[in-house]
Scaffold this motif. Sequence first.
Motif, PDB file in Angstrom:
ATOM      1  N   SER A   8      37.986 -25.474  24.488  1.00 45.13           N
ATOM      2  CA  SER A   8      38.138 -26.527  23.649  1.00 45.13           C
ATOM      3  C   SER A   8      37.900 -26.328  22.554  1.00 45.13           C
ATOM      4  O   SER A   8      37.307 -25.533  22.033  1.00 45.13           O
ATOM      5  CB  SER A   8      37.305 -27.595  24.442  1.00 45.13           C
ATOM      6  N   SER A   9      38.366 -27.347  21.489  1.00 49.25           N
ATOM      7  CA  SER A   9      38.087 -27.079  20.210  1.00 49.25           C
ATOM      8  C   SER A   9      36.333 -27.459  19.704  1.00 49.25           C
ATOM      9  O   SER A   9      36.284 -27.094  18.568  1.00 49.25           O
ATOM     10  CB  SER A   9      39.005 -27.966  19.167  1.00 49.25           C
ATOM     11  N   GLY A  10      35.696 -27.950  20.539  1.00 47.09           N
ATOM     12  CA  GLY A  10      34.437 -28.484  20.419  1.00 47.09           C
ATOM     13  C   GLY A  10      33.701 -28.405  21.672  1.00 47.09           C
ATOM     14  O   GLY A  10      34.287 -28.080  22.652  1.00 47.09           O
ATOM     15  N   PRO A  11      32.350 -28.872  21.818  1.00 43.17           N
ATOM     16  CA  PRO A  11      31.776 -28.824  23.025  1.00 43.17           C
ATOM     17  C   PRO A  11      32.098 -30.058  23.815  1.00 43.17           C
ATOM     18  O   PRO A  11      32.332 -31.126  23.319  1.00 43.17           O
ATOM     19  CB  PRO A  11      30.345 -28.988  22.352  1.00 43.17           C
ATOM     20  N   LEU A  12      31.976 -29.690  25.055  1.00 38.68           N
ATOM     21  CA  LEU A  12      32.315 -30.999  26.174  1.00 38.68           C
ATOM     22  C   LEU A  12      31.115 -31.262  26.845  1.00 38.68           C
ATOM     23  O   LEU A  12      30.348 -30.481  27.250  1.00 38.68           O
ATOM     24  CB  LEU A  12      33.568 -30.559  26.995  1.00 38.68           C
ATOM     25  N   SER A  13      30.895 -32.514  27.161  1.00 37.66           N
ATOM     26  CA  SER A  13      29.829 -32.768  27.870  1.00 37.66           C
ATOM     27  C   SER A  13      29.962 -32.652  29.238  1.00 37.66           C
ATOM     28  O   SER A  13      31.275 -32.907  29.722  1.00 37.66           O
ATOM     29  CB  SER A  13      29.558 -34.204  27.505  1.00 37.66           C
ATOM     30  N   GLU A  14      28.958 -32.335  30.067  1.00 38.27           N
ATOM     31  CA  GLU A  14      29.093 -32.404  31.767  1.00 38.27           C
ATOM     32  C   GLU A  14      29.545 -33.600  31.979  1.00 38.27           C
ATOM     33  O   GLU A  14      30.413 -33.532  33.084  1.00 38.27           O
ATOM     34  CB  GLU A  14      27.736 -32.199  32.120  1.00 38.27           C
ATOM     35  N   ALA A  15      29.304 -34.717  31.425  1.00 39.94           N
ATOM     36  CA  ALA A  15      29.739 -35.991  32.119  1.00 39.94           C
ATOM     37  C   ALA A  15      31.321 -36.404  31.759  1.00 39.94           C
ATOM     38  O   ALA A  15      32.080 -36.817  32.938  1.00 39.94           O
ATOM     39  CB  ALA A  15      29.083 -37.131  31.505  1.00 39.94           C
TER      40      ALA A  15
END
Length: 74
Positions: free
Chosen positions: A49-56
């Motif tokens: 992904s282009s940025g961080p993704l949350s676990e939620a």
Amino acid sequence: MNTTTISIDGMTCGHCVASVTEEITGIDGVSKVDVDLNAGGISTATVESSGPLSEATLSEAVAEAGYTVVGNNA
């Protein structure tokens, strides 16, 4: 580019892979999803992904496909 790996329980076939891939790909910023199916066990999905993704966010997408993120590695 961020890479996140998650563990998914309950996947058994190619249709499962397609469903999870479709839901995760729908998340804003996701450019690639690679699912390693372990039928009847714990499968893994690697998400770029282009940025961080949350676990939620990832858990919700996987749940929408009918499966469960397990562990705490997202």
